[in-house]
Motif scaffolding. Sequence first.
Motif, PDB file in Angstrom:
ATOM      1  N   PRO A 138       0.684  -1.310   0.016  1.00 31.32           N
ATOM      2  CA  PRO A 138       0.045   0.098  -0.019  1.00 31.32           C
ATOM      3  C   PRO A 138       0.655   1.335   0.116  1.00 31.32           C
ATOM      4  N   VAL A 139       1.881   1.235  -0.882  1.00 34.73           N
ATOM      5  CA  VAL A 139       2.718   2.330  -0.906  1.00 34.73           C
ATOM      6  C   VAL A 139       1.994   3.706  -1.285  1.00 34.73           C
ATOM      7  N   TYR A 140       1.105   3.520  -2.348  1.00 34.98           N
ATOM      8  CA  TYR A 140       0.454   4.768  -2.941  1.00 34.98           C
ATOM      9  C   TYR A 140      -0.697   4.983  -2.257  1.00 34.98           C
ATOM     10  N   ARG A 141      -1.293   4.162  -1.619  1.00 30.89           N
ATOM     11  CA  ARG A 141      -2.392   4.231  -0.633  1.00 30.89           C
ATOM     12  C   ARG A 141      -2.054   5.585   0.488  1.00 30.89           C
ATOM     13  N   HIS A 142      -0.856   5.398   0.750  1.00 30.69           N
ATOM     14  CA  HIS A 142      -0.067   6.348   1.611  1.00 30.69           C
ATOM     15  C   HIS A 142       0.392   7.503   0.871  1.00 30.69           C
ATOM     16  N   THR A 143       0.905   7.495  -0.389  1.00 32.12           N
ATOM     17  CA  THR A 143       1.479   8.475  -0.747  1.00 32.12           C
ATOM     18  C   THR A 143       0.332   9.575  -1.390  1.00 32.12           C
ATOM     19  N   PHE A 144      -0.588   9.138  -1.724  1.00 29.80           N
ATOM     20  CA  PHE A 144      -1.890   9.790  -2.224  1.00 29.80           C
ATOM     21  C   PHE A 144      -2.991  10.066  -0.996  1.00 29.80           C
ATOM     22  N   TRP A 145      -2.405  10.169   0.317  1.00 31.88           N
ATOM     23  CA  TRP A 145      -3.324  10.053   1.441  1.00 31.88           C
ATOM     24  C   TRP A 145      -4.057  11.724   1.130  1.00 31.88           C
ATOM     25  N   ALA A 146      -3.534  12.672   0.717  1.00 32.15           N
ATOM     26  CA  ALA A 146      -4.135  13.963   0.928  1.00 32.15           C
ATOM     27  C   ALA A 146      -5.029  13.978  -0.274  1.00 32.15           C
ATOM     28  N   TYR A 147      -4.897  13.258  -1.552  1.00 32.34           N
ATOM     29  CA  TYR A 147      -5.765  13.390  -2.591  1.00 32.34           C
ATOM     30  C   TYR A 147      -6.936  12.410  -2.208  1.00 32.34           C
ATOM     31  N   ARG A 148      -6.657  11.351  -1.588  1.00 32.45           N
ATOM     32  CA  ARG A 148      -7.714  10.418  -0.858  1.00 32.45           C
ATOM     33  C   ARG A 148      -8.600  10.973  -0.091  1.00 32.45           C
ATOM     34  N   ARG A 149      -8.248  11.847   0.895  1.00 35.90           N
ATOM     35  CA  ARG A 149      -8.883  12.431   1.696  1.00 35.90           C
ATOM     36  C   ARG A 149     -10.081  13.368   1.104  1.00 35.90           C
ATOM     37  N   GLU A 150      -9.474  14.062   0.297  1.00 33.86           N
ATOM     38  CA  GLU A 150     -10.288  15.298  -0.507  1.00 33.86           C
ATOM     39  C   GLU A 150     -11.234  14.457  -1.558  1.00 33.86           C
ATOM     40  N   ASN A 151     -10.838  13.365  -1.989  1.00 30.63           N
ATOM     41  CA  ASN A 151     -11.796  12.381  -3.086  1.00 30.63           C
ATOM     42  C   ASN A 151     -12.111  11.184  -2.452  1.00 30.63           C
ATOM     43  N   PRO A 152     -13.041  10.964  -1.404  1.00 30.23           N
ATOM     44  CA  PRO A 152     -13.028   9.876  -0.763  1.00 30.23           C
ATOM     45  C   PRO A 152     -13.530   8.599  -1.447  1.00 30.23           C
ATOM     46  N   ASP A 153     -14.341   8.929  -2.630  1.00 30.12           N
ATOM     47  CA  ASP A 153     -14.895   7.998  -3.532  1.00 30.12           C
ATOM     48  C   ASP A 153     -13.557   7.520  -4.663  1.00 30.12           C
ATOM     49  N   SER A 154     -12.599   7.990  -4.669  1.00 31.72           N
ATOM     50  CA  SER A 154     -11.611   7.870  -5.719  1.00 31.72           C
ATOM     51  C   SER A 154     -11.028   6.326  -5.593  1.00 31.72           C
ATOM     52  N   LYS A 155     -10.701   5.734  -6.524  1.00 32.33           N
ATOM     53  CA  LYS A 155     -10.104   4.255  -6.338  1.00 32.33           C
ATOM     54  C   LYS A 155      -8.528   4.643  -6.394  1.00 32.33           C
ATOM     55  N   VAL A 156      -8.007   5.711  -6.677  1.00 33.05           N
ATOM     56  CA  VAL A 156      -6.521   6.074  -6.543  1.00 33.05           C
ATOM     57  C   VAL A 156      -6.040   5.544  -5.246  1.00 33.05           C
ATOM     58  N   GLY A 157      -4.923   4.549  -5.433  1.00 30.83           N
ATOM     59  CA  GLY A 157      -4.290   4.127  -4.291  1.00 30.83           C
ATOM     60  C   GLY A 157      -5.024   2.639  -3.715  1.00 30.83           C
ATOM     61  N   ASP A 158      -6.408   2.404  -4.099  1.00 28.94           N
ATOM     62  CA  ASP A 158      -7.071   1.218  -3.574  1.00 28.94           C
ATOM     63  C   ASP A 158      -6.265  -0.253  -4.178  1.00 28.94           C
ATOM     64  N   PRO A 159      -6.490  -1.204  -3.622  1.00 28.21           N
ATOM     65  CA  PRO A 159      -5.869  -2.423  -4.098  1.00 28.21           C
ATOM     66  C   PRO A 159      -6.690  -3.002  -5.216  1.00 28.21           C
ATOM     67  N   PRO A 160      -5.945  -3.757  -5.976  1.00 24.94           N
ATOM     68  CA  PRO A 160      -6.495  -4.578  -6.975  1.00 24.94           C
ATOM     69  C   PRO A 160      -7.641  -5.557  -6.812  1.00 24.94           C
ATOM     70  N   PRO A 161      -8.666  -5.857  -7.680  1.00 20.63           N
ATOM     71  CA  PRO A 161      -8.777  -5.654  -8.905  1.00 20.63           C
ATOM     72  C   PRO A 161      -9.385  -4.307  -9.258  1.00 20.63           C
ATOM     73  N   GLY A 162     -10.406  -3.866  -8.463  1.00 18.83           N
ATOM     74  CA  GLY A 162     -10.925  -2.641  -8.616  1.00 18.83           C
ATOM     75  C   GLY A 162     -10.150  -1.271  -8.488  1.00 18.83           C
ATOM     76  N   GLY A 163      -9.255  -1.262  -7.666  1.00 23.18           N
ATOM     77  CA  GLY A 163      -8.402  -0.094  -7.304  1.00 23.18           C
ATOM     78  C   GLY A 163      -7.192   0.238  -8.406  1.00 23.18           C
ATOM     79  N   SER A 164      -6.525   1.079  -8.020  1.00 19.35           N
ATOM     80  CA  SER A 164      -5.337   1.753  -8.769  1.00 19.35           C
ATOM     81  C   SER A 164      -4.231   1.762  -7.824  1.00 19.35           C
ATOM     82  N   PRO A 165      -3.523   0.598  -7.442  1.00 19.87           N
ATOM     83  CA  PRO A 165      -2.451   0.696  -6.658  1.00 19.87           C
ATOM     84  C   PRO A 165      -1.085   1.201  -6.697  1.00 19.87           C
ATOM     85  N   GLY A 166      -1.119   1.387  -8.166  1.00 22.20           N
ATOM     86  CA  GLY A 166       0.014   2.337  -8.634  1.00 22.20           C
ATOM     87  C   GLY A 166       0.990   1.026  -9.027  1.00 22.20           C
ATOM     88  N   PHE A 167       2.213   1.508  -9.596  1.00 18.50           N
ATOM     89  CA  PHE A 167       3.245   0.444 -10.387  1.00 18.50           C
ATOM     90  C   PHE A 167       4.600   0.315  -9.576  1.00 18.50           C
TER      91      PHE A 167
END
Length: 401
Positions: free
Chosen positions: A267-296
Amino acid sequence: MGIPRLLSNAMARVSTVRYYQLVLVIAAALAVVAFYSFGSDRQNFSSTTKRIKETHASHNANMNDGDLSSDTNAKQRGSKAASVGEAVRTNTDSINAGTAEEQRPRYFHALMMFTKVDTSQALQQKFQVAMRSMLKHARFEDGEVLTLHFVSDEPSREIGEKMLEDLLQGATFRCEVSFHNVKVLTEKLFPIVEAMQKHFSAGSGTYYSDAIFFLSVAMHRIMPAEIKRIVQLDLDLKYRTNIRELFEQFNQFPAGAVIGIAREMQPVYRHTFWAYRRENPDSKVGDPPPGGSPGFNSGVMLLDLEAMRRSEPYNQLLEPRSVSRLADKYRFQGHLGDQDFFTMIGMEHPSLFHVLDCAWNRQLCTWWKDHGYGDVFQLYYHCQGPVKIYHGNCNTPIPDD
């Protein structure tokens, strides 16, 4: 009168015999001369040395090392460079000189960073594990060449040449090696990636703050046009399958994709995108697969250089304005170099990427499990199916075979 005539006839026969013997001796001598003159291309070297020369000439004709800033002092280095070349190429008996002339080789290019290795026993050990496992499983057909590129400083190059002399002795296929000067490449890269370093580096003087660790981002502008595809590999890998199968993943790229890369398995990018995730609680950014976008994760990458050169969307994303716009939008501040850049643009432009199965980059690091994300860790870390390449990131031990 009878006796003189007999003597005359006898002398004539002797002369005839000597004449034919002389003709035979001359013919034999000419045959020897012809063998050495025409059978060896008028040069006095063994068939192995001849094959080395032809392979080297073929390599130069198919790739302009100067464009990649290859260290051009190889000739001055004398026996060291020559000995590596011999170790690389003396195991290529499956492709004889005649075939090399009649059929143009097909090259498979792989690149590894090889800096600061001279001062690190740990890196030297990782390199040995990577190379031994790669060569153990690698299989290439006649007419195919695996070209290994190492981006290196001079002291590490000297260590690498000595190690490769031993490691490549068991190669059962045709293999070539090129070392490239890290300082020269850094100078070429810096104007291209300067704008993104402040967003994706840990700070001045740290490992990822150097421009060279954004090489994959601008590889298409550094490599000569003749090289159309390349895989970039970390040193801390262990191969469990034929690396040639990895190159076949290029054929799976969907339209518009320029890079093949596996998802980050923590969950590296779950942590890195914490500010964006807080402002966009419905975003899949940083979420785990298969439905999320965990980064590369950039430990194993396939770079379609030809597609990268042609892709207008990708090249626009390299512009400083585009980098700053996305970094501001996602409140992004990373420290992992090219991996951060690919992760960020992947949130906005996922069609630029072919996602590799986790088996091609089975990351083993579990650092984030014990640093605040134990409850969701397995959602990222799970990988089903047989492993093709282990990645011992964050110095994690790799399982034995």
